[in-house]
Motif scaffolding. Structure first.
Motif, PDB file in Angstrom:
ATOM      1  N   VAL A   1       0.257   9.072  -5.030  1.00 32.36           N
ATOM      2  CA  VAL A   1      -0.577   7.994  -5.055  1.00 32.36           C
ATOM      3  C   VAL A   1      -1.828   8.592  -5.994  1.00 32.36           C
ATOM      4  O   VAL A   1      -2.483   7.895  -6.727  1.00 32.36           O
ATOM      5  N   HIS A   2      -2.136   9.800  -5.684  1.00 32.43           N
ATOM      6  CA  HIS A   2      -3.308  10.398  -6.440  1.00 32.43           C
ATOM      7  C   HIS A   2      -3.017  11.178  -7.606  1.00 32.43           C
ATOM      8  O   HIS A   2      -3.744  11.704  -8.469  1.00 32.43           O
TER       9      HIS A   2
ATOM     10  N   SER B   1      -5.596  14.926  -1.210  1.00 33.25           N
ATOM     11  CA  SER B   1      -6.682  14.358  -0.980  1.00 33.25           C
ATOM     12  C   SER B   1      -7.575  14.693  -0.265  1.00 33.25           C
ATOM     13  O   SER B   1      -8.994  14.744  -0.093  1.00 33.25           O
TER      14      SER B   1
ATOM     15  N   HIS C   1      -1.526  13.519   3.904  1.00 40.92           N
ATOM     16  CA  HIS C   1      -2.194  12.459   4.424  1.00 40.92           C
ATOM     17  C   HIS C   1      -1.936  11.927   5.858  1.00 40.92           C
ATOM     18  O   HIS C   1      -0.873  11.849   6.316  1.00 40.92           O
TER      19      HIS C   1
ATOM     20  N   SER D   1      -1.220   9.042   6.758  1.00 39.62           N
ATOM     21  CA  SER D   1      -0.219   8.153   6.710  1.00 39.62           C
ATOM     22  C   SER D   1       1.181   8.624   6.547  1.00 39.62           C
ATOM     23  O   SER D   1       2.193   8.045   6.874  1.00 39.62           O
TER      24      SER D   1
ATOM     25  N   SER E   1       0.908  -1.184   0.060  1.00 39.20           N
ATOM     26  CA  SER E   1      -0.202   0.077  -0.144  1.00 39.20           C
ATOM     27  C   SER E   1       0.990   1.204   0.079  1.00 39.20           C
ATOM     28  O   SER E   1       1.956   1.305   0.451  1.00 39.20           O
ATOM     29  N   THR E   2       0.226   2.367  -0.063  1.00 39.52           N
ATOM     30  CA  THR E   2       1.019   3.719   0.038  1.00 39.52           C
ATOM     31  C   THR E   2       1.565   3.880   1.344  1.00 39.52           C
ATOM     32  O   THR E   2       2.570   4.164   1.580  1.00 39.52           O
ATOM     33  N   THR E   3       0.808   3.347   2.222  1.00 32.92           N
ATOM     34  CA  THR E   3       0.854   3.567   3.615  1.00 32.92           C
ATOM     35  C   THR E   3       2.245   2.635   3.946  1.00 32.92           C
ATOM     36  O   THR E   3       3.077   3.196   4.615  1.00 32.92           O
TER      37      THR E   3
ATOM     38  N   VAL F   1      -0.612  14.955  -4.964  1.00 34.94           N
ATOM     39  CA  VAL F   1      -2.154  15.471  -4.931  1.00 34.94           C
ATOM     40  C   VAL F   1      -2.798  15.348  -3.751  1.00 34.94           C
ATOM     41  O   VAL F   1      -3.003  14.305  -3.153  1.00 34.94           O
TER      42      VAL F   1
ATOM     43  N   THR G   1       3.001  15.668  -0.551  1.00 33.80           N
ATOM     44  CA  THR G   1       1.881  14.559  -1.089  1.00 33.80           C
ATOM     45  C   THR G   1       1.631  15.354  -2.546  1.00 33.80           C
ATOM     46  O   THR G   1       1.378  16.711  -2.513  1.00 33.80           O
TER      47      THR G   1
ATOM     48  N   TYR H   1     -10.289  14.452   6.570  1.00 34.43           N
ATOM     49  CA  TYR H   1      -9.370  15.396   7.392  1.00 34.43           C
ATOM     50  C   TYR H   1     -10.289  15.975   8.281  1.00 34.43           C
ATOM     51  O   TYR H   1     -11.449  16.333   8.251  1.00 34.43           O
TER      52      TYR H   1
ATOM     53  N   ASP I   1       4.605  11.378  -1.774  1.00 37.65           N
ATOM     54  CA  ASP I   1       3.348  10.553  -1.860  1.00 37.65           C
ATOM     55  C   ASP I   1       2.841  10.791  -3.132  1.00 37.65           C
ATOM     56  O   ASP I   1       1.976  11.803  -3.040  1.00 37.65           O
TER      57      ASP I   1
ATOM     58  N   HIS J   1      -3.422   0.309  -5.886  1.00 35.82           N
ATOM     59  CA  HIS J   1      -4.974  -0.312  -5.960  1.00 35.82           C
ATOM     60  C   HIS J   1      -5.990   0.994  -6.151  1.00 35.82           C
ATOM     61  O   HIS J   1      -6.852   0.655  -5.342  1.00 35.82           O
ATOM     62  N   LYS J   2      -5.626   2.165  -6.571  1.00 39.65           N
ATOM     63  CA  LYS J   2      -6.378   3.209  -6.488  1.00 39.65           C
ATOM     64  C   LYS J   2      -6.634   3.497  -8.405  1.00 39.65           C
ATOM     65  O   LYS J   2      -7.295   2.830  -8.826  1.00 39.65           O
TER      66      LYS J   2
ATOM     67  N   GLY K   1       0.354   3.487  -3.867  1.00 40.88           N
ATOM     68  CA  GLY K   1      -0.302   2.477  -3.816  1.00 40.88           C
ATOM     69  C   GLY K   1      -0.723   2.083  -5.285  1.00 40.88           C
ATOM     70  O   GLY K   1      -0.948   3.223  -6.040  1.00 40.88           O
TER      71      GLY K   1
HETATM   72  C1  LIG Z   1      -2.648  11.066  -0.157  1.00 44.85           C
HETATM   73  C2  LIG Z   1      -2.870   9.878   0.443  1.00 44.85           C
HETATM   74  N1  LIG Z   1      -1.961   9.023   0.718  1.00 44.85           N
HETATM   75  C3  LIG Z   1      -1.954   7.831   1.316  1.00 44.85           C
HETATM   76  C4  LIG Z   1      -3.133   7.307   1.300  1.00 44.85           C
HETATM   77  C5  LIG Z   1      -3.186   5.693   1.770  1.00 44.85           C
HETATM   78  O1  LIG Z   1      -3.130   4.817   0.674  1.00 44.85           O
HETATM   79  P1  LIG Z   1      -3.225   3.347   1.009  1.00 44.85           P
HETATM   80  O2  LIG Z   1      -4.510   2.719   1.057  1.00 44.85           O
HETATM   81  O3  LIG Z   1      -2.788   2.597  -0.249  1.00 44.85           O
HETATM   82  O4  LIG Z   1      -2.163   3.025   2.067  1.00 44.85           O
HETATM   83  C6  LIG Z   1      -4.309   8.012   0.930  1.00 44.85           C
HETATM   84  C7  LIG Z   1      -5.777   7.300   0.843  1.00 44.85           C
HETATM   85  O5  LIG Z   1      -6.459   7.397   0.106  1.00 44.85           O
HETATM   86  C8  LIG Z   1      -4.282   9.152   0.500  1.00 44.85           C
HETATM   87  O6  LIG Z   1      -5.240   9.848  -0.030  1.00 44.85           O
END
Ligand SMILES: Cc1ncc(COP(=O)(O)O)c(C=O)c1O
Length: 435
Positions: free
Chosen positions: A240-241, A205, A148, A150, A121-123, A203, A201, A407, A238, A263-264, A261
Motif C-alpha cells: 500500500v505505501h 509505515s 502493520h 492488519s 481496503s488493504t486490510t 514500505v 510489507t 506501532y 502488502d 484510498h491512500k 488499498g
Molecule cells: C503498511 C500498512 N498496511 C495496511 C494498512 C491498512 O490500510 P487500509 O486502511 O487500506 O486497510 C496500513 C494503514 O495505513 C498500513 O500502514
C-alpha cells in the motif's frame, strides 16, 4: 424475475426490456476524464483538484485520501444515479463494471485484469489472502516484525482458526542503516523447510523503510528452484505505501500477491482497494467471501467455475458503496495523466528535500534511510526528547498536519506527497526548528 433467469438473460436483453437510462445516469467515465486533462507533472494544477483546506500543510494525506475532482465528480454522478433509480442503475452495470474497473487497475499497475480482485481496503485484501491460502498441516508462514497490524492480525487470526504456524523475522535492527544485502540475507536465513508463504510489507509505515522486493523475489525464486513445486514458497506483499509512488509493474516484481488499498497514495475513493495475484498464487487460494460475480451463475448451474476469472471470483460479493468503487478508474486515469515516472520522481524529490532538511536540525534523529532505493514517501524521525505525539501536537498548533507511527515503537512521521510543494517543506522544517 428469478436471479438465475436474470443472470442468464440480463446481458442479452436487459437493455431492451427497460427504458434506457438518461445520459446523466450512464456509468461511463471517459467524459469526466476528458474534461480534466492534467499535464504530466503539473503539480500546481493537481493541487487545485482537491478541496483540501490549504490553511494547513498536509503531511499525512497518505492515511486517507482527499478525493480529487475527477474522482469526486464520478462519485457524485454514480451516487445521484443510484438515488434516482437504484435497481435499474445496478442492473444496468453490474455484469460488466467490475471487469472494467479491473481493466483500469491493470492499465495502471500492470498484469492481467482477470487476476485483479476488488476490495474495500488493504486490510480486507490481506485478510482475504491470508485466510484463503491453502496450507497443509505443518506448513509455515514467515512474516516480519515490521508489518502493520492488519498483516499481523490476519495471520494471527488464521493461526487461531486453523493452527497454522506463523513465525516472524527482523530484517534490520536500525532502519537508518538498513541495506539490501542485510534484508535479503536475514530473510533467507529465516526460511525453513516448512516455509510455504513469505509475507512482507513493501514500505514500512513504522520506519519508512522500503524493502527491495525484486531482490527478495529473486532470492525466493532460487530457493524454489531447489524444491518440488508443491513446496514452493508464495511471496505476498502488502504494497500500500509504495502503490501510487513507485513506477513499477506489479506483475514483474516476482511476487504472488500484491495487496493495496487505493484510498491512500492513489487518491482513489475511500473504501477501495485491489489484490493482484499471479496464476500460481490464485491457484493456491480459496475465496473466503462469496463473490457476486459470475460465480453466482456457477452456483445457479448456468456455468462452470473455470469460466470465471480468478480476480472476479475472489472479489467479495454483496452490495458495496458502489458509488465509491465505480469511481476508482478515475483515480488510476489521473495517475496515468500525471505520468508514473513523474510521480515517482516528484515524491522522492520532496522526500529527499525533507530528509536533508531534517538532518540539519539539531535534536532530530532520522530513522528512514536516505537512499531512494530503500525509502519512498514516508519519513520517520524523533525530535529531541519529545514524545512523537507531542511533536505532532505542537506542529498541529502551527497549522502543520503530521502523524505519529501507530506501532509499539512510535516515531513522528512526515509524509510529503504530490499535493505538497517545496515551500511547504521549507515552512515545515522552519516550524520544527522552533518547537
Ligand atoms: C503498511 C500498512 N498496511 C495496511 C494498512 C491498512 O490500510 P487500509 O486502511 O487500506 O486497510 C496500513 C494503514 O495505513 C498500513 O500502514
Amino acid at each position: 424475475m428469478q436471479r438465475r433467469e436474470f443472470l442468464t438473460k440480463s446481458s442479452l436483453v436487459l437493455g431492451s426490456s427497460l427504458l434506457p437510462l438518461p445520459a446523466l445516469l450512464q456509468a461511463g467515465s471517459t467524459q469526466n476524464a476528458a474534461e480534466i486533462q492534467l499535464k504530466a507533472g503539473d503539480w500546481t494544477s493537481l493541487r487545485k483538484q482537491f478541496v483540501l483546506s490549504y490553511d494547513y500543510i498536509h503531511l499525512a494525506t497518505f492515511l486517507l485520501a482527499s478525493h480529487p475532482k475527477p474522482v469526486a465528480d464520478a462519485i457524485a454522478r454514480h451516487r445521484h444515479a443510484f438515488d434516482v433509480n437504484p435497481s435499474d442503475y445496478w442492473h444496468e452495470h453490474f455484469m460488466t463494471i467490475d471487469a472494467d474497473i479491473a481493466a483500469a487497475a491493470a492499465r495502471y499497475m500492470g498484469g492481467k485484469a482477470e487476476n485483479i480482485a476488488l476490495t474495500d481496503s488493504t486490510t480486507m485484501g490481506l485478510a482475504l489472502v491470508y485466510s484463503g491460502l491453502q496450507l497443509r498441516p505443518g506448513d509455515e508462514i514467515l512474516q516480519t516484525v515490521h508489518d502493520h497490524y492488519s498483516t499481523d492480525l490476519s495471520l494471527q487470526l488464521r493461526a487461531e482458526r486453523t493452527g497454522a504456524k506463523v513465525r516472524q523475522v527482523a530484517l534490520y535492527d536500525n532502519p537508518a542503516q538498513v541495506s539490501v544485502d542485510q534484508v535479503v540475507s536475514r530473510l533467507k536465513a529465516a526460511i525453513s523447510a516448512a516455509t510455504r508463504v513469505v509475507a512482507v510489507t513493501w514500505v514500512h509505515s513504522s520506519t519508512g523503510v522500503k524493502l527491495p522486493v525484486h531482490a527478495i523475489a529473486a532470492m525466493l525464486a532460487d530457493v524454489n528452484q531447489q524444491r518440488n513445486e508443491a513446496d514452493h514458497i508464495l511471496f505476498c506483499v502488502d504494497g500500500v505505501h509504495g502503490f501510487g509512488i513507485e513506477d513499477i509493474d506489479v506483475s514483474t516484481i516476482g511476487c504472488d500477491f500484491f495487496i493495496a488499498g487505493t484510498h491512500k497514495w492513489i487518491f482513489g475513493p475511500r473504501g477501495t482497494g485491489v489484490v493482484w495475484g499471479s496464476d500460481r498464487g490464485w491457484s493456491r487460494c480459496k475465496a473466503v467471501i462469496p463473490s457476486f460475480s459470475r460465480s453466482y451463475d456457477v452456483w445457479l448451474g448456468g456455468s462452470t467455475q473455470d469460466q470465471v476469472p480468478m480476480g472476479e471470483h475472489m472479489t467479495p460479493g454483496g452490495f458495496h458503496s458502489f458509488e465509491h468503487r465505480w469511481a476508482l478508474p478515475e483515480a488510476f486515469e489521473l495517475h496515468l495523466q500525471l505520468g508514473k515516472a513523474n510521480v515517482q520522481q516528484r515524491i522522492h524529490q520532496l522526500n529527499t528535500l525533507t530528509k536533508q532538511g531534517l538532518q540539519q536540525i539539531k535534536g532530530v534523529t532520522l530513522h528512514t534511510p536516505m537512499a531512494a532505493e530503500l525509502s519512498s514517501g514516508l519519513v520517520c524521525f524523533d525530535y529531541k526528547t519529545m514524545a512523537p505525539d507531542d511533536v505532532v501536537k505542537a506542529m498541529h498548533g502551527k497549522g502543520i498536519i503530521m502523524s505519529s507511527t501507530p506501532y509499539r515503537q512510535s516515531y513522528a512521521r512526515f509524509a510529503p506527497s504530490l499535493i505538497n510543494n517545496e515551500q511547504e517543506i521549507e515552512q515545515t522544517l522552519a516550524a520544527l526548528r522552533t518547537v
